[in-house]
Design a protein around this motif. Structure first.
Motif, mmCIF file in Angstrom:
data_model
loop_
_atom_site.group_PDB
_atom_site.id
_atom_site.type_symbol
_atom_site.label_atom_id
_atom_site.label_comp_id
_atom_site.label_asym_id
_atom_site.label_seq_id
_atom_site.Cartn_x
_atom_site.Cartn_y
_atom_site.Cartn_z
ATOM 1 N N MET A 69 0.851 -1.206 0.000
ATOM 2 C CA MET A 69 0.000 0.000 0.000
ATOM 3 C C MET A 69 0.879 1.246 0.000
ATOM 4 N N GLY A 70 1.568 1.475 -1.119
ATOM 5 C CA GLY A 70 2.407 2.662 -1.253
ATOM 6 C C GLY A 70 1.670 3.721 -2.047
ATOM 7 N N ARG A 71 2.430 4.422 -2.894
ATOM 8 C CA ARG A 71 1.843 5.537 -3.663
ATOM 9 C C ARG A 71 0.699 5.058 -4.545
ATOM 10 N N ILE A 72 0.916 3.976 -5.281
ATOM 11 C CA ILE A 72 -0.122 3.497 -6.213
ATOM 12 C C ILE A 72 -1.230 2.786 -5.437
ATOM 13 N N GLY A 73 -0.839 1.968 -4.474
ATOM 14 C CA GLY A 73 -1.831 1.233 -3.681
ATOM 15 C C GLY A 73 -2.835 2.167 -3.024
ATOM 16 N N HIS B 52 -1.871 -4.700 3.625
ATOM 17 C CA HIS B 52 -0.713 -5.188 4.374
ATOM 18 C C HIS B 52 0.564 -4.597 3.792
ATOM 19 N N ASN B 53 1.325 -3.961 4.648
ATOM 20 C CA ASN B 53 2.676 -3.445 4.393
ATOM 21 C C ASN B 53 3.539 -3.966 5.525
ATOM 22 N N ARG B 54 4.856 -3.843 5.381
ATOM 23 C CA ARG B 54 5.698 -4.221 6.524
ATOM 24 C C ARG B 54 5.590 -3.189 7.636
ATOM 25 N N SER B 55 5.306 -1.933 7.247
ATOM 26 C CA SER B 55 5.126 -0.917 8.299
ATOM 27 C C SER B 55 3.781 -0.214 8.121
ATOM 28 N N ARG B 56 3.215 0.204 9.259
ATOM 29 C CA ARG B 56 1.890 0.818 9.217
ATOM 30 C C ARG B 56 1.964 2.229 8.620
ATOM 31 N N GLU C 8 13.080 -10.560 -1.471
ATOM 32 C CA GLU C 8 12.120 -10.921 -0.406
ATOM 33 C C GLU C 8 10.718 -11.169 -0.983
ATOM 34 N N ASN C 9 10.372 -10.425 -2.024
ATOM 35 C CA ASN C 9 8.990 -10.497 -2.545
ATOM 36 C C ASN C 9 8.797 -11.504 -3.671
ATOM 37 N N ARG C 10 9.878 -12.241 -4.020
ATOM 38 C CA ARG C 10 9.718 -13.265 -5.062
ATOM 39 C C ARG C 10 8.723 -14.325 -4.562
ATOM 40 N N ASN D 112 -2.571 -8.688 -10.397
ATOM 41 C CA ASN D 112 -1.136 -8.397 -10.270
ATOM 42 C C ASN D 112 -0.744 -7.321 -11.264
ATOM 43 N N ILE D 113 -0.533 -6.109 -10.730
ATOM 44 C CA ILE D 113 0.016 -5.035 -11.575
ATOM 45 C C ILE D 113 1.431 -4.690 -11.113
ATOM 46 N N ALA D 114 1.999 -5.526 -10.228
ATOM 47 C CA ALA D 114 3.277 -5.174 -9.605
ATOM 48 C C ALA D 114 4.454 -5.574 -10.500
ATOM 49 N N LEU E 45 -4.101 -9.843 -14.838
ATOM 50 C CA LEU E 45 -2.634 -9.827 -14.771
ATOM 51 C C LEU E 45 -2.038 -8.916 -15.837
ATOM 52 N N ASP E 46 -1.210 -7.978 -15.383
ATOM 53 C CA ASP E 46 -0.532 -7.079 -16.319
ATOM 54 C C ASP E 46 0.951 -7.416 -16.435
ATOM 55 N N VAL E 47 1.426 -8.250 -15.512
ATOM 56 C CA VAL E 47 2.862 -8.568 -15.460
ATOM 57 C C VAL E 47 3.031 -10.075 -15.232
ATOM 58 N N PRO F 120 -0.353 -6.811 -21.696
ATOM 59 C CA PRO F 120 1.114 -6.800 -21.845
ATOM 60 C C PRO F 120 1.814 -5.635 -21.139
ATOM 61 N N HIS F 121 1.728 -5.583 -19.830
ATOM 62 C CA HIS F 121 2.438 -4.586 -19.004
ATOM 63 C C HIS F 121 2.141 -3.149 -19.464
ATOM 64 N N ILE F 122 0.865 -2.797 -19.402
ATOM 65 C CA ILE F 122 0.455 -1.484 -19.934
ATOM 66 C C ILE F 122 -0.206 -0.592 -18.879
HETATM 67 N N1 LIG Z 1 2.313 -2.759 -14.235
HETATM 68 C C1 LIG Z 1 2.914 -1.592 -14.372
HETATM 69 O O1 LIG Z 1 3.021 -1.044 -15.452
HETATM 70 C C2 LIG Z 1 3.443 -0.882 -13.178
HETATM 71 C C3 LIG Z 1 3.968 -1.573 -12.107
HETATM 72 N N2 LIG Z 1 4.468 -0.905 -11.033
HETATM 73 C C4 LIG Z 1 5.009 -1.669 -9.885
HETATM 74 O O2 LIG Z 1 4.387 -1.215 -8.693
HETATM 75 C C5 LIG Z 1 5.368 -1.125 -7.677
HETATM 76 C C6 LIG Z 1 4.916 -0.181 -6.590
HETATM 77 O O3 LIG Z 1 5.010 1.152 -6.988
HETATM 78 P P1 LIG Z 1 4.765 2.347 -5.942
HETATM 79 O O4 LIG Z 1 3.395 2.268 -5.377
HETATM 80 O O5 LIG Z 1 5.204 3.594 -6.585
HETATM 81 O O6 LIG Z 1 5.827 1.939 -4.810
HETATM 82 P P2 LIG Z 1 5.872 2.360 -3.288
HETATM 83 O O7 LIG Z 1 7.282 2.159 -2.880
HETATM 84 O O8 LIG Z 1 5.250 3.679 -3.077
HETATM 85 O O9 LIG Z 1 4.953 1.270 -2.577
HETATM 86 C C7 LIG Z 1 5.331 -0.052 -2.410
HETATM 87 C C8 LIG Z 1 4.686 -0.559 -1.145
HETATM 88 O O10 LIG Z 1 4.982 -1.952 -0.988
HETATM 89 C C9 LIG Z 1 5.191 -2.202 0.408
HETATM 90 N N3 LIG Z 1 6.016 -3.402 0.524
HETATM 91 C C10 LIG Z 1 7.264 -3.628 0.092
HETATM 92 N N4 LIG Z 1 7.650 -4.882 0.384
HETATM 93 C C11 LIG Z 1 6.620 -5.450 1.044
HETATM 94 C C12 LIG Z 1 6.414 -6.730 1.618
HETATM 95 N N5 LIG Z 1 7.352 -7.682 1.587
HETATM 96 N N6 LIG Z 1 5.213 -6.985 2.182
HETATM 97 C C13 LIG Z 1 4.253 -6.042 2.253
HETATM 98 N N7 LIG Z 1 4.410 -4.807 1.721
HETATM 99 C C14 LIG Z 1 5.578 -4.525 1.125
HETATM 100 C C15 LIG Z 1 5.860 -0.947 0.948
HETATM 101 O O11 LIG Z 1 5.579 -0.742 2.322
HETATM 102 P P3 LIG Z 1 6.596 -1.281 3.460
HETATM 103 O O12 LIG Z 1 7.939 -0.823 3.058
HETATM 104 O O13 LIG Z 1 6.062 -0.665 4.715
HETATM 105 O O14 LIG Z 1 6.457 -2.761 3.455
HETATM 106 C C16 LIG Z 1 5.163 0.146 0.127
HETATM 107 O O15 LIG Z 1 4.051 0.644 0.811
HETATM 108 C C17 LIG Z 1 6.644 -0.732 -8.431
HETATM 109 O O16 LIG Z 1 7.793 -1.106 -7.713
HETATM 110 C C18 LIG Z 1 6.508 -1.467 -9.735
HETATM 111 O O17 LIG Z 1 7.169 -2.711 -9.684
HETATM 112 C C19 LIG Z 1 4.450 0.445 -10.974
HETATM 113 C C20 LIG Z 1 3.951 1.176 -12.023
HETATM 114 C C21 LIG Z 1 3.418 0.568 -13.210
#
Ligand SMILES: NC(=O)C1=CN([C@@H]2O[C@H](COP(=O)(O)OP(=O)(O)OC[C@H]3O[C@@H](n4cnc5c(N)ncnc54)[C@H](OP(=O)(O)O)[C@@H]3O)[C@@H](O)[C@H]2O)C=CC1
Ligand SMILES: O=C(O)C(=O)[C@@H](O)[C@H](O)[C@H](O)CO
Length: 339
Positions: free
Chosen positions: A158-162, A179-183, A218-220, A239-241, A265-267, A288-290
């Protein structure tokens, strides 16, 4: 007159952005899309002061070995798992990415995939285009999908995009868990109307799970067979990550066996190749990753990458202060400005 610094752009880019770079630099821009081998990257980067690269360009220690000229690498993407940041920092090279400018477009697209997967949009369109509607006697109870409104949305990462994805959920009257590692700060949780839960709680409770994590070791396979087994069989995974965060083989099996209702799924692991089983499944919506691909957003990403190169090489109003440097310590030490 001293020669202009040289900049390589590894993929075709908007002409006006290339023109901005050409105001300061001698620009070598690729005119066609091409996957560069490590040898090609090494050769190209040896002869330039700066580079704009894409996600397919893996910039690692081997590629940088012996390079004494390169000062900045600007990645066309917020995710930068294609860059070995430690190796770049050790070499005194500034690295940058494109955060924030894509948040809203990518959040929109997560919703596009969520809705399409829930309401079977791609499968229905395939059926229609195949000419199967006339004479099909389509029944009142055909093409039934899943409700989105009023359900529980889960966001892993749950970062910028989440947060953008979560804010949109209010319009669908959904409960949001994350769920994030930190609140997150309370104010952000309030804005997003989202509640922090453990990862397993998230997996068990949600109807829609959207992944927006960065790809790190770690996230694999953060979502593999054990995690899928905890989810409701009626749940939808988006999955857009990044490819590799989901074990695609395990996902395909869960979708085939009805242990998960649908996926968007985008990725993909190993993209542009896609796991063959996913290609056969009607309950998987694939793209296709768009997710960032709107005109406005891609242009903003390209301009931000250019801003970083311009500033890192000492030009423009932000000279010496690339706006989205990932390793600004390189600039503080001054090693990005090696002769
Ligand atoms: N499909 C596409 O075209 C696109 C894909 N992306 C993907 O989206 C990702 C996220 O972008 P953005 O939102 O800017 O990134 P941010 O860094 O803002 O957010 C990522 C979030 O993931 C959390 N995080 C990291 N590791 C873990 C974990 N092991 N368990 C739980 N939470 C975790 C972080 O919180 P915490 O550190 O507290 O855990 C953070 O809140 C990019 O890295 C990219 O890979 C982005 C743009 C386009
Ligand atoms: O920003 C990211 O991390 C992305 O994955 C995307 O925005 C890509 O950069 C884009 O698809 C260009 O390849």
């Amino acid at each position: 007159m001293t020669a202009k610094p040289k900049v390589w752009v590894s993929r075709p880019l908007f002409p006006d952005v290339l023109a901005r770079l050409a105001e300061h630099f001698d620009v070598d821009a690729e005119a066609v899309e091409h996957r560069h081998s490590a040898d090609e990257l090494k050769r190209k980067l040896a002869g330039v002061d700066g580079a704009v690269v894409g996600l397919a360009d893996r910039i690692d220690a081997a590629v940088l070995e012996g390079n004494t000229r390169l000062k900045v690498v600007a990645n066309l993407g917020v995710g930068y798992n294609n860059l070995d940041l430690d190796a770049l920092t050790r070499a005194g090279i500034v690295a940058s990415n494109t955060p924030d400018v894509l948040n809203e477009s990518v959040a929109d697209y997560a919703w596009a995939l969520m809705l399409a997967a829930a309401r079977r949009v791609s499968a229905a369109e395939r059926w229609l285009r195949a000419g199967q509607w006339p004479g099909s006697n389509m029944r009142f109870d055909d093409w039934l999908g899943l409700p989105v409104h009023g359900r529980t949305l889960g966001i892993l990462g749950m970062g910028r995009i989440g947060q953008g994805i979560a804010r949109r959920a209010a319009g669908f009257d959904m409960r949001v868990l994350y769920h994030n590692r930190s609140r997150l700060p309370e104010m952000v949780e309030r804005e997003c109307q989202a509640t922090l839960v453990s990862k397993s709680e998230l997996l068990r409770q949600v109807d829609y799970l959207v992944l927006v994590l960065p790809f790190t070791p770690e996230n694999r396979h953060a979502i593999g067979a054990p995690e899928l087994a905890q989810m409701k069989p009626s749940a939808v995974l988006v999955n857009i990550a990044r490819g590799g965060i989901v074990d695609d083989a395990a996902l395909a099996l869960a979708l085939r066996e009805g242990k998960l209702a649908a996926a968007g799924l985008d990725v993909f692991e190993g993209e542009p190749m896609v796991h063959p089983d996913l290609l056969t499944l009607d309950n998987a919506v694939l793209s296709p990753h768009i997710a960032s691909a709107s005109e406005e957003t891609r242009r903003a990403m390209a301009n931000l990458a250019a801003d970083n190169v311009i500033a890192a090489l000492g030009f423009g109003e932000a000279a010496g202060k690339p706006p989205t440097a990932l390793n600004p310590a390189v600039l503080i030490r001054g090693s990005a400005h090696k002769a």
